[in-house]
Design a protein around this motif. Sequence first.
Motif, PDB file in Angstrom:
ATOM      1  N   PHE A  60      51.107  57.309 -46.880  1.00  0.00           N
ATOM      2  CA  PHE A  60      52.472  56.848 -46.627  1.00  0.00           C
ATOM      3  C   PHE A  60      53.011  56.161 -47.877  1.00  0.00           C
ATOM      4  O   PHE A  60      52.228  55.566 -48.616  1.00  0.00           O
ATOM      5  CB  PHE A  60      52.509  55.876 -45.438  1.00  0.00           C
ATOM      6  N   PRO A  61      54.303  56.236 -48.097  1.00  0.00           N
ATOM      7  CA  PRO A  61      55.297  56.942 -47.312  1.00  0.00           C
ATOM      8  C   PRO A  61      55.194  58.454 -47.497  1.00  0.00           C
ATOM      9  O   PRO A  61      54.716  58.927 -48.525  1.00  0.00           O
ATOM     10  CB  PRO A  61      56.632  56.413 -47.866  1.00  0.00           C
ATOM     11  N   LYS A  62      55.608  59.187 -46.476  1.00  0.00           N
ATOM     12  CA  LYS A  62      55.656  60.636 -46.573  1.00  0.00           C
ATOM     13  C   LYS A  62      56.707  61.039 -47.621  1.00  0.00           C
ATOM     14  O   LYS A  62      57.690  60.328 -47.845  1.00  0.00           O
ATOM     15  CB  LYS A  62      56.002  61.256 -45.215  1.00  0.00           C
ATOM     16  N   LEU A  63      56.485  62.174 -48.254  1.00  0.00           N
ATOM     17  CA  LEU A  63      57.340  62.625 -49.359  1.00  0.00           C
ATOM     18  C   LEU A  63      58.252  63.762 -48.898  1.00  0.00           C
ATOM     19  O   LEU A  63      57.767  64.809 -48.474  1.00  0.00           O
ATOM     20  CB  LEU A  63      56.478  63.087 -50.533  1.00  0.00           C
ATOM     21  N   HIS A  64      59.551  63.534 -48.978  1.00  0.00           N
ATOM     22  CA  HIS A  64      60.523  64.520 -48.499  1.00  0.00           C
ATOM     23  C   HIS A  64      61.451  64.979 -49.613  1.00  0.00           C
ATOM     24  O   HIS A  64      61.739  64.235 -50.558  1.00  0.00           O
ATOM     25  CB  HIS A  64      61.384  63.922 -47.383  1.00  0.00           C
ATOM     26  N   ASN A  65      61.926  66.192 -49.467  1.00  0.00           N
ATOM     27  CA  ASN A  65      63.006  66.721 -50.302  1.00  0.00           C
ATOM     28  C   ASN A  65      64.262  66.789 -49.428  1.00  0.00           C
ATOM     29  O   ASN A  65      64.171  66.830 -48.203  1.00  0.00           O
ATOM     30  CB  ASN A  65      62.652  68.120 -50.816  1.00  0.00           C
ATOM     31  N   ALA A  66      65.427  66.775 -50.055  1.00  0.00           N
ATOM     32  CA  ALA A  66      66.693  66.876 -49.323  1.00  0.00           C
ATOM     33  C   ALA A  66      67.204  68.312 -49.377  1.00  0.00           C
ATOM     34  O   ALA A  66      67.032  68.995 -50.388  1.00  0.00           O
ATOM     35  CB  ALA A  66      67.724  65.929 -49.931  1.00  0.00           C
ATOM     36  N   THR A  67      67.822  68.762 -48.292  1.00  0.00           N
ATOM     37  CA  THR A  67      68.383  70.125 -48.291  1.00  0.00           C
ATOM     38  C   THR A  67      69.830  70.151 -48.772  1.00  0.00           C
ATOM     39  O   THR A  67      70.291  71.167 -49.291  1.00  0.00           O
ATOM     40  CB  THR A  67      68.333  70.735 -46.880  1.00  0.00           C
ATOM     41  N   TRP A  68      70.578  69.032 -48.608  1.00  0.00           N
ATOM     42  CA  TRP A  68      72.011  69.067 -48.901  1.00  0.00           C
ATOM     43  C   TRP A  68      72.377  69.248 -50.367  1.00  0.00           C
ATOM     44  O   TRP A  68      73.517  69.642 -50.646  1.00  0.00           O
ATOM     45  CB  TRP A  68      72.704  67.827 -48.322  1.00  0.00           C
ATOM     46  N   PRO A  69      71.479  69.016 -51.350  1.00  0.00           N
ATOM     47  CA  PRO A  69      71.867  69.358 -52.722  1.00  0.00           C
ATOM     48  C   PRO A  69      72.200  70.844 -52.906  1.00  0.00           C
ATOM     49  O   PRO A  69      72.822  71.218 -53.900  1.00  0.00           O
ATOM     50  CB  PRO A  69      70.637  68.956 -53.544  1.00  0.00           C
TER      51      PRO A  69
END
Length: 342
Positions: free
Chosen positions: A5-14
Amino acid sequence: MNTNFPKLHNATWPGIVGKGPDSQPVIPFDKMLEMTAAAEVSGNKFDGVDLGLLDPHINIDMSDDDIKRIADKIAGYNLNVGSLVAPIWGGPTLGTDDDRKTFVELVRKACHFGKVLKDHGVRQYGVIRIDSASGPEDWSKDPKKNTQLIAETFRAACDVAADYDEKLAAEGEICWGGMHSWKYMVETLEAVDRPNIGFQADMSHTLLYLLGYNAPEHRILPENYDWSDRATLEKGLKTVTDALRPWTIDFHVAQNDGTVHGTGSHDKTGRHCLATDPNGKLDVAKDAGFWLRDRTGNLTKKFKHICWDGCMFDNEVMYKQQTWNDILAKLVEVRDMHGWSE
């Protein structure tokens, strides 16, 4: 130390923000998922994605069955879903009464979308992201009244979100009225007075708080500031984070070169730079600690994931797999420095 943790995220809105007919083509949702899932650094992968509930990627009015199909698709890439961006720009808080009702209804739809994802199992943490959907110029016509209008709208949205056991995170960004300085952001949050409202910090946007763009009265760094003066920068970051950290429930890792930027129909705001940009002014992994650790250096652990926001990168850059590998590497660096195990 191995941390999960923390979990690693990417964003889709770019793939959407700053794109469009007057800029560059939208990058398809499936392509964003594909590149996110393909990224790998020393055995590390992205754990999930944060979703912008925005056309043409996602129709906020899609049926529950269609939402479940989206969930299956994301899970098929071995990714989770974290925070969701409510498409509230059709209902500016400083517009008409009907606009404000539209704002609250769009938050409700985002909460419902999140519930379907939770029931599916693909979403186990995260918040609903909002902003004032109005500019600083509109706000400045009557600051006191307009802060109250924003707060009133946010209160109604919070009450709706509470029915879904959701928290709302207001994004601090210089292009949003009532949120365009660190002090105004605190005043707006205090005015809402609801337990399920918080702040979404984005390292690119919050850096500009120090420079007083759109709110010179709250500038922290001196005019003609020398970016090599790291001690002054860290003192400024501490001032902003001490004020906003207690509110922070969602966090975007990002880099900024100290300038503003806007493409397509998006107003000028903090320029998101590549993780490897030599002009970046932040020591990203170290400076993330101002948000992830309290005044005494202890981890706050107030959110289960962190997300990289790379809005308004050129498509040529975004279609390179190495871009996403570099971004993942930077997120791993943040977790190595400020992570924990559960």
